[in-house]
Design a protein around this motif. Sequence first.
Motif, PDB file in Angstrom:
ATOM      1  N   HIS A  55       0.613  -1.235   0.086  1.00 14.84           N
ATOM      2  CA  HIS A  55      -0.150   0.163   0.071  1.00 14.84           C
ATOM      3  C   HIS A  55       0.741   1.216  -0.249  1.00 14.84           C
ATOM      4  O   HIS A  55       1.844   1.390   0.590  1.00 14.84           O
ATOM      5  CB  HIS A  55      -0.866   0.047   1.286  1.00 14.84           C
ATOM      6  CG  HIS A  55      -1.934   0.993   1.152  1.00 14.84           C
ATOM      7  ND1 HIS A  55      -1.878   2.243   1.624  1.00 14.84           N
ATOM      8  CD2 HIS A  55      -3.287   0.823   0.954  1.00 14.84           C
ATOM      9  CE1 HIS A  55      -3.005   2.849   1.481  1.00 14.84           C
ATOM     10  NE2 HIS A  55      -3.681   2.233   1.216  1.00 14.84           N
ATOM     11  N   GLU A  84      -3.825  -3.460  -2.877  1.00 16.41           N
ATOM     12  CA  GLU A  84      -3.663  -1.924  -3.222  1.00 16.41           C
ATOM     13  C   GLU A  84      -2.352  -1.466  -3.465  1.00 16.41           C
ATOM     14  O   GLU A  84      -1.474  -1.544  -2.485  1.00 16.41           O
ATOM     15  CB  GLU A  84      -4.385  -1.354  -2.132  1.00 16.41           C
ATOM     16  CG  GLU A  84      -5.706  -1.469  -1.791  1.00 16.41           C
ATOM     17  CD  GLU A  84      -6.354  -0.563  -0.908  1.00 16.41           C
ATOM     18  OE1 GLU A  84      -5.897   0.584  -0.548  1.00 16.41           O
ATOM     19  OE2 GLU A  84      -7.389  -1.043  -0.157  1.00 16.41           O
ATOM     20  N   HIS A 120      -5.196   2.454  -5.447  1.00 19.26           N
ATOM     21  CA  HIS A 120      -5.504   3.610  -4.411  1.00 19.26           C
ATOM     22  C   HIS A 120      -5.072   4.955  -4.652  1.00 19.26           C
ATOM     23  O   HIS A 120      -3.737   5.047  -4.840  1.00 19.26           O
ATOM     24  CB  HIS A 120      -5.144   3.129  -3.005  1.00 19.26           C
ATOM     25  CG  HIS A 120      -5.080   3.952  -1.876  1.00 19.26           C
ATOM     26  ND1 HIS A 120      -5.819   3.833  -0.580  1.00 19.26           N
ATOM     27  CD2 HIS A 120      -4.460   5.185  -1.614  1.00 19.26           C
ATOM     28  CE1 HIS A 120      -6.047   4.650   0.037  1.00 19.26           C
ATOM     29  NE2 HIS A 120      -5.004   5.753  -0.453  1.00 19.26           N
ATOM     30  N   HIS A 144     -10.067   1.633  -6.809  1.00 23.72           N
ATOM     31  CA  HIS A 144     -10.887   1.465  -5.411  1.00 23.72           C
ATOM     32  C   HIS A 144     -11.086   2.873  -4.715  1.00 23.72           C
ATOM     33  O   HIS A 144     -10.400   3.511  -4.828  1.00 23.72           O
ATOM     34  CB  HIS A 144     -10.100   0.141  -4.736  1.00 23.72           C
ATOM     35  CG  HIS A 144      -9.696   0.661  -3.479  1.00 23.72           C
ATOM     36  ND1 HIS A 144     -10.330   0.649  -2.285  1.00 23.72           N
ATOM     37  CD2 HIS A 144      -8.313   1.261  -2.918  1.00 23.72           C
ATOM     38  CE1 HIS A 144      -9.822   1.272  -1.304  1.00 23.72           C
ATOM     39  NE2 HIS A 144      -8.640   1.476  -1.707  1.00 23.72           N
ATOM     40  N   ASP A 194     -14.380  -1.246   1.538  1.00 27.69           N
ATOM     41  CA  ASP A 194     -13.510  -0.567   2.312  1.00 27.69           C
ATOM     42  C   ASP A 194     -13.430  -0.751   3.761  1.00 27.69           C
ATOM     43  O   ASP A 194     -12.910   0.073   4.685  1.00 27.69           O
ATOM     44  CB  ASP A 194     -13.126   0.909   1.952  1.00 27.69           C
ATOM     45  CG  ASP A 194     -11.861   1.186   1.811  1.00 27.69           C
ATOM     46  OD1 ASP A 194     -10.969   0.471   1.679  1.00 27.69           O
ATOM     47  OD2 ASP A 194     -11.430   2.479   2.275  1.00 27.69           O
TER      48      ASP A 194
END
Length: 259
Positions: A55, A84, A120, A144, A194
């Motif tokens: 991430h 992500e 993301h 997303h 989420d």
Amino acid sequence: MEDFDADREDVLKRAAAAGVEAVLVPIDIASERSRRIALGLAAAHGEIRTAAGLHPHQAKAWTPAMADALSGLAGDGSIVAVGEIGLDYHYDLSPRDDQRRAFAAQLALAESLGLPVLIHSRLAGADIRAAIDAEKFSRGGILHCFTEDGPFASAMLDRGFLISFSGILTFPSAERLRRVAAGVPLDRLLIETDAPYLAPVPYRGRVKRNEPAFAAATLRFLAGLRGLDPADLAAVLRRNYDGFLTARSAGSGTAPAAV
Ligand SMILES: [Zn+2]
């Protein structure tokens, strides 16, 4: 996430009862615990698929060894995407140079693995788009928890991406986002939880934790926005998600995953 350690199976039962048919769980590649729990869930539940990536919040921890770990994980039958991954210029929890480096490296890896990506993006649309183009990334994927603007959505639709909306869509302040959601072609729409964040209205402010069952409220809201019956929209979203899985399979040459 730890928020679900106490009642993960109950959460999944409530999700199924609310009509949730497919769950995509992103693994934090830097966390052995995340990997173990997500792969365990996927092994136990046919409706669960996983993705893996670093991430942007953790981007400063990126090492070439993580690319090897990701490649190794990609062999697991439940992995359907790299993610992500992306850029977050709102929280800036890793320096932006580190974020861009980790994002570019994982885009290149996804391209070589034949996998789509889960992106993301917070206040970072221009750099997301620049990185996709610079890496000549062609596998598409899902934006997303979309919160960026209409021009960025259009640019990414042009690049083959699906756009996924969370409970934010239902927030009173999200008028600009609702205009974006009203304009996304139906065959490119998804919704998501989420969890544990971003519980949709009417749960927002009333629960401590968001969970997949509440996505039904986001579905009803989006159906109202698009002038569709919720059941019809649900069928569209299911088709879109299945298409995402199938495109990935076609790209990587393996059989479609049964969901
Ligand atoms: Zn995210």
